[in-house]
Write an enzyme that holds these catalytic residues in place. Structure first.
Site, PDB file in Angstrom:
ATOM      1  N   TYR A 154     -45.151  15.397 -40.305  1.00 58.03           N
ATOM      2  CA  TYR A 154     -44.245  15.873 -41.199  1.00 58.03           C
ATOM      3  C   TYR A 154     -44.164  15.973 -42.692  1.00 58.03           C
ATOM      4  O   TYR A 154     -44.059  16.719 -42.978  1.00 58.03           O
ATOM      5  CB  TYR A 154     -43.491  14.316 -40.834  1.00 58.03           C
ATOM      6  CG  TYR A 154     -41.628  14.687 -41.316  1.00 58.03           C
ATOM      7  CD1 TYR A 154     -40.747  15.222 -40.815  1.00 58.03           C
ATOM      8  CD2 TYR A 154     -41.515  14.145 -42.803  1.00 58.03           C
ATOM      9  CE1 TYR A 154     -39.778  15.469 -41.897  1.00 58.03           C
ATOM     10  CE2 TYR A 154     -40.869  13.985 -43.488  1.00 58.03           C
ATOM     11  CZ  TYR A 154     -39.465  14.912 -43.117  1.00 58.03           C
ATOM     12  OH  TYR A 154     -38.296  14.934 -43.190  1.00 58.03           O
ATOM     13  N   LYS A 158     -43.774  19.427 -44.789  1.00 54.61           N
ATOM     14  CA  LYS A 158     -43.082  19.488 -45.292  1.00 54.61           C
ATOM     15  C   LYS A 158     -44.138  19.069 -47.493  1.00 54.61           C
ATOM     16  O   LYS A 158     -43.693  20.268 -48.368  1.00 54.61           O
ATOM     17  CB  LYS A 158     -42.764  17.742 -45.694  1.00 54.61           C
ATOM     18  CG  LYS A 158     -41.530  17.872 -45.018  1.00 54.61           C
ATOM     19  CD  LYS A 158     -40.372  19.334 -45.249  1.00 54.61           C
ATOM     20  CE  LYS A 158     -39.335  17.962 -44.340  1.00 54.61           C
ATOM     21  NZ  LYS A 158     -38.175  19.206 -44.755  1.00 54.61           N
TER      22      LYS A 158
END
Length: 246
Positions: A154, A158
């Site tokens: 993740y 990002k």
């Protein structure tokens, strides 16, 4: 307000959570809304109905932002419906937690497909479609700074989004368009709460000087700032809306 004069905003992932709150806030601020959703049509229709109930204009538009053809169709629908686009808020995202050593490649690929590839597609189309003076806003995450175990995939996706934002802000030079990212801290959404114990949630609360989880409305207010006149001098930045989390 006549449709041709009304400002238009696209919010991806707008059927629930942070995206839903952003769509409702921008509608309240006077925008016509393209409410994008990946699969939950009923939830997207509920957002549209909520906006309509307060006199706003909205349209639910299905698109998986990881699919280039669907993203192209999404922007084409906005062009055909309103003929303009003033704000794009890319909120769609997925999350799956696992140690890097587990090597869960299927989860990694799914996270990167939506969170990074999807952002690349949406930001690229936004740069071509946005009106002069428009605002492009991507959602990142403050967990990039905290580097919590289990968030490797993740965070990687990002962090890539933040890189795209900084580059795109320079590529749209000369049009008065701003490009920024918002990096929320822990926000009480289904995406965040899913699979977490009460003890884990309490640790997140304790780590924040304001001693609470964020709300979707907290993030929507930050988007509204960047989309509004007071945010016009903020460009190429990552705004960490996280209650003081370090």
């Amino acid at each position: 307000m006549h449709t041709k004069e009304q400002r238009v905003a696209l919010v991806t992932g707008a059927s629930r959570g942070i995206g839903r709150a952003i769509a409702l806030r921008l509608a309240r601020d006077g925008y016509a809304l393209a409410v994008n959703y990946a699969g939950n049509r009923a939830a997207a229709d509920e957002v549209v109905a909520t906006i309509a109930a307060t006199g706003g204009r909205a349209l639910a538009v299905q698109a998986d932002i990881a699919d280039p053809d669907q993203v192209a169709a999404l922007f084409a629908t906005i062009r055909e419906t309103w003929g303009r686009l003033d704000v794009v808020a890319n909120s769609a995202g997925v999350m799956a937690l696992a140690p890097i050593a587990d090597g869960r490649l299927a989860d990694f690929d799914r996270i990167v497909a939506t969170n990074l590839r999807g952002a690349y597609l949406v930001l690229g189309h936004a740069a071509r479609a946005i009106a002069d003076g428009g605002r492009i806003i991507a959602l990142s995450t403050s967990v990039i700074g905290t580097a919590l175990p289990g968030y490797g995939a993740y965070i990687a996706a990002k962090a890539g989004v933040e890189g795209l934002v900084r580059v795109l802000a320079k590529e749209v030079r000369g049009r008065g368009v701003t490009v920024n990212a918002i990096a929320p801290g822990p926000v009480a959404t289904e995406l965040f709460l899913d699979g977490k114990t009460e003890e884990q949630i309490a640790r997140h609360v304790a780590a924040t000087p304001l001693e609470r989880l964020g709300t979707p409305e907290d993030i929507a207010g930050t988007v509204a700032f960047l989309a509004g006149p007071d945010g016009g001098w903020v460009n190429g930045q990552v705004l960490r809306a996280n209650g003081g989390l370090v």
